[in-house]
Design a protein around this motif. Structure first.
Motif, PDB file in Angstrom:
ATOM      1  N   UNK A 152       0.858  -1.114   0.031  1.00 52.88           N
ATOM      2  CA  UNK A 152      -0.118  -0.044   0.118  1.00 52.88           C
ATOM      3  C   UNK A 152       0.891   1.276  -0.091  1.00 52.88           C
ATOM      4  N   UNK A 153       2.026   1.118   0.666  1.00 50.13           N
ATOM      5  CA  UNK A 153       3.085   2.401   0.751  1.00 50.13           C
ATOM      6  C   UNK A 153       3.553   2.452  -0.882  1.00 50.13           C
ATOM      7  N   UNK A 154       3.670   1.353  -1.603  1.00 50.84           N
ATOM      8  CA  UNK A 154       4.104   1.436  -3.168  1.00 50.84           C
ATOM      9  C   UNK A 154       2.829   2.042  -3.779  1.00 50.84           C
ATOM     10  N   UNK A 155       1.504   1.540  -3.607  1.00 52.23           N
ATOM     11  CA  UNK A 155       0.515   1.991  -4.386  1.00 52.23           C
ATOM     12  C   UNK A 155       0.427   3.330  -4.380  1.00 52.23           C
ATOM     13  N   UNK A 156       0.704   3.726  -3.022  1.00 52.49           N
ATOM     14  CA  UNK A 156       0.460   5.364  -3.010  1.00 52.49           C
ATOM     15  C   UNK A 156       1.617   6.148  -3.614  1.00 52.49           C
ATOM     16  N   UNK A 157       2.927   5.552  -3.665  1.00 49.63           N
ATOM     17  CA  UNK A 157       3.905   6.253  -4.368  1.00 49.63           C
ATOM     18  C   UNK A 157       3.710   6.229  -5.825  1.00 49.63           C
ATOM     19  N   UNK A 158       3.054   5.394  -6.336  1.00 54.65           N
ATOM     20  CA  UNK A 158       2.751   5.101  -7.653  1.00 54.65           C
ATOM     21  C   UNK A 158       1.589   5.915  -8.093  1.00 54.65           C
ATOM     22  N   UNK A 159       1.000   6.568  -7.087  1.00 45.45           N
ATOM     23  CA  UNK A 159      -0.305   7.382  -7.394  1.00 45.45           C
ATOM     24  C   UNK A 159      -1.534   6.622  -7.671  1.00 45.45           C
ATOM     25  N   UNK A 160      -1.723   5.325  -7.181  1.00 49.40           N
ATOM     26  CA  UNK A 160      -2.861   4.784  -7.325  1.00 49.40           C
ATOM     27  C   UNK A 160      -3.920   5.378  -6.512  1.00 49.40           C
ATOM     28  N   UNK A 161      -5.400   4.844  -7.110  1.00 53.09           N
ATOM     29  CA  UNK A 161      -6.392   5.479  -6.214  1.00 53.09           C
ATOM     30  C   UNK A 161      -6.687   4.300  -5.503  1.00 53.09           C
ATOM     31  N   UNK A 162      -6.763   4.553  -3.968  1.00 50.13           N
ATOM     32  CA  UNK A 162      -6.768   3.515  -2.982  1.00 50.13           C
ATOM     33  C   UNK A 162      -8.284   3.784  -2.203  1.00 50.13           C
ATOM     34  N   UNK A 163      -8.743   2.553  -1.934  1.00 48.30           N
ATOM     35  CA  UNK A 163     -10.052   2.700  -1.017  1.00 48.30           C
ATOM     36  C   UNK A 163     -10.167   1.328  -0.319  1.00 48.30           C
ATOM     37  N   UNK A 164     -11.337   1.552   0.446  1.00 56.78           N
ATOM     38  CA  UNK A 164     -11.748   0.361   1.282  1.00 56.78           C
ATOM     39  C   UNK A 164     -13.029   0.553   2.001  1.00 56.78           C
ATOM     40  N   UNK A 165     -13.568  -0.280   2.646  1.00 52.15           N
ATOM     41  CA  UNK A 165     -14.876  -0.089   3.336  1.00 52.15           C
ATOM     42  C   UNK A 165     -14.693  -0.801   4.714  1.00 52.15           C
ATOM     43  N   UNK A 166     -15.305  -0.902   5.834  1.00 51.86           N
ATOM     44  CA  UNK A 166     -15.448  -1.484   6.721  1.00 51.86           C
ATOM     45  C   UNK A 166     -14.034  -1.920   7.402  1.00 51.86           C
ATOM     46  N   UNK A 167     -13.660  -3.031   7.650  1.00 55.46           N
ATOM     47  CA  UNK A 167     -12.426  -3.377   8.193  1.00 55.46           C
ATOM     48  C   UNK A 167     -11.433  -3.289   7.181  1.00 55.46           C
ATOM     49  N   UNK A 168     -11.541  -3.054   6.107  1.00 57.32           N
ATOM     50  CA  UNK A 168     -10.427  -2.783   4.969  1.00 57.32           C
ATOM     51  C   UNK A 168      -9.392  -1.849   4.968  1.00 57.32           C
ATOM     52  N   UNK A 169      -9.933  -0.659   5.521  1.00 59.31           N
ATOM     53  CA  UNK A 169      -8.802   0.368   5.926  1.00 59.31           C
ATOM     54  C   UNK A 169      -7.752   0.068   6.781  1.00 59.31           C
ATOM     55  N   UNK A 170      -8.057  -1.023   7.648  1.00 57.34           N
ATOM     56  CA  UNK A 170      -6.941  -1.533   8.267  1.00 57.34           C
ATOM     57  C   UNK A 170      -5.737  -1.928   7.534  1.00 57.34           C
ATOM     58  N   UNK A 171      -5.663  -2.033   6.158  1.00 51.60           N
ATOM     59  CA  UNK A 171      -5.012  -2.276   5.311  1.00 51.60           C
ATOM     60  C   UNK A 171      -3.778  -1.291   5.140  1.00 51.60           C
ATOM     61  N   UNK A 172      -4.401   0.131   5.487  1.00 51.78           N
ATOM     62  CA  UNK A 172      -3.558   1.244   5.370  1.00 51.78           C
ATOM     63  C   UNK A 172      -2.790   1.677   6.814  1.00 51.78           C
ATOM     64  N   UNK A 173      -3.015   0.866   7.642  1.00 54.76           N
ATOM     65  CA  UNK A 173      -2.438   1.097   8.995  1.00 54.76           C
ATOM     66  C   UNK A 173      -1.001   1.018   8.992  1.00 54.76           C
ATOM     67  N   UNK A 174      -0.354   0.112   8.178  1.00 56.67           N
ATOM     68  CA  UNK A 174       1.215   0.214   8.308  1.00 56.67           C
ATOM     69  C   UNK A 174       1.823   0.942   7.003  1.00 56.67           C
ATOM     70  N   UNK A 175       0.944   1.177   6.024  1.00 60.79           N
ATOM     71  CA  UNK A 175       1.566   2.257   4.937  1.00 60.79           C
ATOM     72  C   UNK A 175       2.096   3.440   5.388  1.00 60.79           C
ATOM     73  N   UNK A 176       2.935   3.890   4.545  1.00 56.49           N
ATOM     74  CA  UNK A 176       3.713   5.264   4.789  1.00 56.49           C
ATOM     75  C   UNK A 176       3.675   6.119   3.693  1.00 56.49           C
ATOM     76  N   UNK A 177       3.650   7.321   3.960  1.00 56.69           N
ATOM     77  CA  UNK A 177       3.580   8.355   2.901  1.00 56.69           C
ATOM     78  C   UNK A 177       5.282   8.873   2.774  1.00 56.69           C
ATOM     79  N   UNK A 178       5.454   9.504   1.772  1.00 57.58           N
ATOM     80  CA  UNK A 178       6.709   9.671   0.999  1.00 57.58           C
ATOM     81  C   UNK A 178       7.710  10.200   2.181  1.00 57.58           C
TER      82      UNK A 178
END
Length: 284
Positions: A152-178
């Motif tokens: 998800x860190x790589x996805x953000x760096x690549x400019x992907x559109x990211x999303x999720x619902x319910x418990x899904x956003x827990x997948x962003x928990x360990x993602x890092x910004x630039x």
């Protein structure tokens, strides 16, 4: 399509009027042929109290068919690869939605779910959209998966559109910004509320989305009703679109595709924020 029996269809309508699986008032048709989407779902099939769990079906099927019907190629991945268990409660005739009916008769989709790709093996810049499906199973693996956080860190760096619902956003928990800070720090994020967790009596999960996301600095947003499983809220913040629970699935998928269209055609206006009312905030 595997149709539910008439009594179940009637009860579905009653639940829909109460707030479950609402229709998107701003449903839009997209042509995104040649683009690729990734749905990420859990590998966890059993809670620590022995209760079957997994992905909540509509939180996977609704975005899958939204992207597929827009002409996108859609893959399914998970933290470990292999089987994505579907919560049996979520495919009961009364609870499931029309996209779940479609899934139950879709052999191609079912193969993708039983042989999901391992997230660590993927190149995120092969995709345009990545959607984090929820369900109680994600509380056991999404926020603990280093591979998912890295991707998800790589996805953000690549400019992907990211999303999720319910418990899904827990997948962003360990993602890092630039800059190395938590990706969600200061970002508007919605997910399952602590109130909903309490109301449903499933508090033994190791991660509660509202608590964990607030803990890494997210500007957490939600709506509340007498029963939060019938509430709905979704929010757009930059390239991240998140929804409170299964009720936001159609809206989150639409917003993600609108953001992708705006990337393809920068002159296209994209909304900056949407909530459960379905009203758009003005674009700054």
């Amino acid at each position: 399509m595997k149709k539910a029996p008439p009594p179940a269809r009637l009860l579905r309508k009653v639940l829909q009027r109460a707030g479950m699986h609402p229709e998107d008032p701003d449903a839009t048709t997209f042509d995104l042929a040649g683009k690729r989407a990734l749905i990420v779902a859990t590998n966890t099939a059993v809670m620590d109290i022995g209760k079957p769990t997994g992905v909540f079906a509509s939180e996977m099927t609704v975005p899958y068919y939204a992207f597929l019907d827009a002409g996108m190629a859609v893959d399914v991945a998970s933290p470990l690869g292999g089987v994505v268990p579907v919560d049996p409660q979520s495919i009961k005739p009364v609870i499931r939605c029309a996209d779940d009916d479609r899934f139950l008769a879709d052999d191609d989709f079912k193969v993708k779910v039983t042989t999901s790709l391992a997230i660590a093996d993927l190149e995120m810049d092969d995709y345009d959209i990545v959607f984090l499906a929820g369900g109680w199973g994600a509380a056991f693996d999404f926020g603990f998966s280093a591979a998912l956080g890295d991707k998800m860190t790589e996805a953000n760096a690549a400019g992907l559109v990211m999303g999720g619902v319910c418990h899904g956003p827990l997948g962003l928990l360990n993602a890092k910004a630039a800059d190395g800070s938590p990706l969600v720090d200061g970002r508007k994020i919605s997910a399952v509320t602590d109130k909903q967790v309490k109301e449903l009596g499933i508090q033994s999960t190791p991660h509660h989305p509202e608590r964990e996301l607030r803990g890494v600095g997210a500007a957490f947003e939600s709506q509340t009703r007498r029963r939060d499983p019938l509430a709905n809220h979704w929010v757009v913040d930059g390239n991240i679109v998140t929804g409170q629970n299964q009720n936001a699935g159609p809206m989150v998928a639409r917003e993600m595709m609108q953001l992708l269209v705006a990337q393809i055609s920068p002159s296209t206006t994209a909304p900056t924020e949407l909530a459960d009312t379905g009203e758009k905030a003005s674009t700054s």
